[in-house]
Design a protein around this motif. Sequence first.
Motif, PDB file in Angstrom:
ATOM      1  N   HIS A  11       3.797  -7.295  -0.322  1.00  0.00           N
ATOM      2  CA  HIS A  11       4.409  -6.239  -1.146  1.00  0.00           C
ATOM      3  C   HIS A  11       4.290  -4.922  -0.382  1.00  0.00           C
ATOM      4  O   HIS A  11       3.189  -4.519  -0.029  1.00  0.00           O
ATOM      5  CB  HIS A  11       3.718  -6.136  -2.500  1.00  0.00           C
ATOM      6  CG  HIS A  11       4.559  -5.450  -3.524  1.00  0.00           C
ATOM      7  ND1 HIS A  11       5.022  -4.161  -3.363  1.00  0.00           N
ATOM      8  CD2 HIS A  11       5.050  -5.879  -4.707  1.00  0.00           C
ATOM      9  CE1 HIS A  11       5.752  -3.824  -4.411  1.00  0.00           C
ATOM     10  NE2 HIS A  11       5.786  -4.852  -5.234  1.00  0.00           N
ATOM     11  N   PRO A  12       5.405  -4.246  -0.117  1.00  0.00           N
ATOM     12  CA  PRO A  12       5.349  -3.037   0.711  1.00  0.00           C
ATOM     13  C   PRO A  12       4.813  -1.800   0.003  1.00  0.00           C
ATOM     14  O   PRO A  12       4.551  -0.803   0.654  1.00  0.00           O
ATOM     15  CB  PRO A  12       6.811  -2.835   1.125  1.00  0.00           C
ATOM     16  CG  PRO A  12       7.601  -3.493   0.058  1.00  0.00           C
ATOM     17  CD  PRO A  12       6.784  -4.636  -0.445  1.00  0.00           C
ATOM     18  N   ASP A  13       4.620  -1.865  -1.309  1.00  0.00           N
ATOM     19  CA  ASP A  13       4.092  -0.724  -2.053  1.00  0.00           C
ATOM     20  C   ASP A  13       2.584  -0.908  -2.212  1.00  0.00           C
ATOM     21  O   ASP A  13       2.124  -1.853  -2.844  1.00  0.00           O
ATOM     22  CB  ASP A  13       4.765  -0.655  -3.424  1.00  0.00           C
ATOM     23  CG  ASP A  13       4.380   0.580  -4.209  1.00  0.00           C
ATOM     24  OD1 ASP A  13       3.498   1.346  -3.761  1.00  0.00           O
ATOM     25  OD2 ASP A  13       4.965   0.780  -5.290  1.00  0.00           O
ATOM     26  N   ASP A  42      -2.980  -6.670   4.540  1.00  0.00           N
ATOM     27  CA  ASP A  42      -2.139  -5.919   3.611  1.00  0.00           C
ATOM     28  C   ASP A  42      -1.076  -5.215   4.446  1.00  0.00           C
ATOM     29  O   ASP A  42      -1.348  -4.217   5.116  1.00  0.00           O
ATOM     30  CB  ASP A  42      -2.980  -4.912   2.829  1.00  0.00           C
ATOM     31  CG  ASP A  42      -2.177  -4.160   1.788  1.00  0.00           C
ATOM     32  OD1 ASP A  42      -0.942  -4.345   1.705  1.00  0.00           O
ATOM     33  OD2 ASP A  42      -2.790  -3.368   1.047  1.00  0.00           O
ATOM     34  N   ILE A  43       0.115  -5.746   4.416  1.00  0.00           N
ATOM     35  CA  ILE A  43       1.183  -5.231   5.279  1.00  0.00           C
ATOM     36  C   ILE A  43       1.500  -3.767   4.978  1.00  0.00           C
ATOM     37  O   ILE A  43       1.806  -2.995   5.886  1.00  0.00           O
ATOM     38  CB  ILE A  43       2.430  -6.125   5.174  1.00  0.00           C
ATOM     39  CG1 ILE A  43       2.102  -7.468   5.813  1.00  0.00           C
ATOM     40  CG2 ILE A  43       3.638  -5.493   5.840  1.00  0.00           C
ATOM     41  CD1 ILE A  43       3.168  -8.502   5.671  1.00  0.00           C
ATOM     42  N   ALA A  44       1.376  -3.356   3.726  1.00  0.00           N
ATOM     43  CA  ALA A  44       1.662  -1.957   3.370  1.00  0.00           C
ATOM     44  C   ALA A  44       0.707  -0.989   4.047  1.00  0.00           C
ATOM     45  O   ALA A  44       1.039   0.183   4.223  1.00  0.00           O
ATOM     46  CB  ALA A  44       1.602  -1.780   1.857  1.00  0.00           C
ATOM     47  N   ALA A  45      -0.463  -1.450   4.455  1.00  0.00           N
ATOM     48  CA  ALA A  45      -1.459  -0.583   5.088  1.00  0.00           C
ATOM     49  C   ALA A  45      -1.303  -0.515   6.605  1.00  0.00           C
ATOM     50  O   ALA A  45      -2.027   0.230   7.263  1.00  0.00           O
ATOM     51  CB  ALA A  45      -2.869  -1.076   4.746  1.00  0.00           C
ATOM     52  N   PRO A  64      -0.535  -2.104  18.582  1.00  0.00           N
ATOM     53  CA  PRO A  64      -1.989  -2.250  18.426  1.00  0.00           C
ATOM     54  C   PRO A  64      -2.425  -2.589  17.004  1.00  0.00           C
ATOM     55  O   PRO A  64      -3.392  -3.318  16.810  1.00  0.00           O
ATOM     56  CB  PRO A  64      -2.539  -0.895  18.865  1.00  0.00           C
ATOM     57  CG  PRO A  64      -1.495  -0.351  19.787  1.00  0.00           C
ATOM     58  CD  PRO A  64      -0.172  -0.855  19.261  1.00  0.00           C
ATOM     59  N   ALA A  65      -1.706  -2.081  15.995  1.00  0.00           N
ATOM     60  CA  ALA A  65      -2.075  -2.333  14.599  1.00  0.00           C
ATOM     61  C   ALA A  65      -1.965  -3.800  14.219  1.00  0.00           C
ATOM     62  O   ALA A  65      -2.507  -4.216  13.196  1.00  0.00           O
ATOM     63  CB  ALA A  65      -1.193  -1.495  13.671  1.00  0.00           C
ATOM     64  N   PHE A  97       7.062  -7.575   9.952  1.00  0.00           N
ATOM     65  CA  PHE A  97       5.723  -8.020  10.346  1.00  0.00           C
ATOM     66  C   PHE A  97       5.797  -9.402  10.999  1.00  0.00           C
ATOM     67  O   PHE A  97       5.227  -9.624  12.071  1.00  0.00           O
ATOM     68  CB  PHE A  97       4.821  -8.056   9.105  1.00  0.00           C
ATOM     69  CG  PHE A  97       3.497  -8.731   9.327  1.00  0.00           C
ATOM     70  CD1 PHE A  97       2.440  -8.039   9.890  1.00  0.00           C
ATOM     71  CD2 PHE A  97       3.309 -10.055   8.954  1.00  0.00           C
ATOM     72  CE1 PHE A  97       1.206  -8.652  10.081  1.00  0.00           C
ATOM     73  CE2 PHE A  97       2.085 -10.681   9.139  1.00  0.00           C
ATOM     74  CZ  PHE A  97       1.031  -9.982   9.711  1.00  0.00           C
ATOM     75  N   LEU A  98       6.500 -10.325  10.363  1.00  0.00           N
ATOM     76  CA  LEU A  98       6.601 -11.688  10.904  1.00  0.00           C
ATOM     77  C   LEU A  98       7.321 -11.690  12.258  1.00  0.00           C
ATOM     78  O   LEU A  98       6.931 -12.432  13.161  1.00  0.00           O
ATOM     79  CB  LEU A  98       7.303 -12.607   9.901  1.00  0.00           C
ATOM     80  CG  LEU A  98       6.509 -12.866   8.618  1.00  0.00           C
ATOM     81  CD1 LEU A  98       7.377 -13.593   7.594  1.00  0.00           C
ATOM     82  CD2 LEU A  98       5.229 -13.629   8.897  1.00  0.00           C
ATOM     83  N   GLU A  99       8.355 -10.875  12.387  1.00  0.00           N
ATOM     84  CA  GLU A  99       9.043 -10.786  13.687  1.00  0.00           C
ATOM     85  C   GLU A  99       8.096 -10.272  14.765  1.00  0.00           C
ATOM     86  O   GLU A  99       8.143 -10.734  15.905  1.00  0.00           O
ATOM     87  CB  GLU A  99      10.259  -9.859  13.573  1.00  0.00           C
ATOM     88  CG  GLU A  99      11.405 -10.469  12.795  1.00  0.00           C
ATOM     89  CD  GLU A  99      12.541  -9.489  12.573  1.00  0.00           C
ATOM     90  OE1 GLU A  99      12.420  -8.297  12.952  1.00  0.00           O
ATOM     91  OE2 GLU A  99      13.577  -9.915  12.021  1.00  0.00           O
TER      92      GLU A  99
END
Length: 195
Positions: A11-13, A42-45, A64-65, A97-99
């Motif tokens: 969830h991006p939020d 957490d992808i949103a972070a 790097p993230a 993110f997956l790409e």
Amino acid sequence: MFKRVLLIQGHPDSAGGHLCRALEEAYAKGAVEGGHELRRIDIAALEFPLLRSQEEWEHGPLPPALLQSQQDILWSQHIVIFFPLWLGDMPAMLKGFLEQVERPGFAFTGDAKNPFARKGLKGRSARLVVTMGMPAMVYRLFFRAHSVKSLRRNVLGFVGIAPVADTLIGMTGNMKPRRAARWLDRLFALGRAAV
């Protein structure tokens, strides 16, 4: 049998109050109670750019993230991805993110156009937990769960992650507390079993 479980919140939020985040928390509590090892992303972070060319995807440096994310994926035996269905698909941030993390040399070796490329993430299973405003049965039967099938086959299956199960949760916009509690109980049980 205890497993190493990776939870990916798509969830991006990052604000609280989303069902996806409550479902993730229920699964995590179940996994801990079941004695499984747990890591979370957490992808949103995360701060990372979108890929803009094949050259960048094949030869550009990983942001790097996302270095720790790749390490967490390698560490895992079971991956659970949580996301809301947006415009019939996963949110763009999860796709980006997956790409980024499923790069050649990490997720597979050989030519990306070759369906027989060596799958670099074999030995891992996954579950997709998808929330949506429409009834889940309508998405599954009328829309044929197209984005879930694509994610299962073209993204996860391509790199060797299998089997991939799914949990589709519909009518989330006006979900009553008792029904939400049943879903949270179900995710707790799935987490306890790490499936």
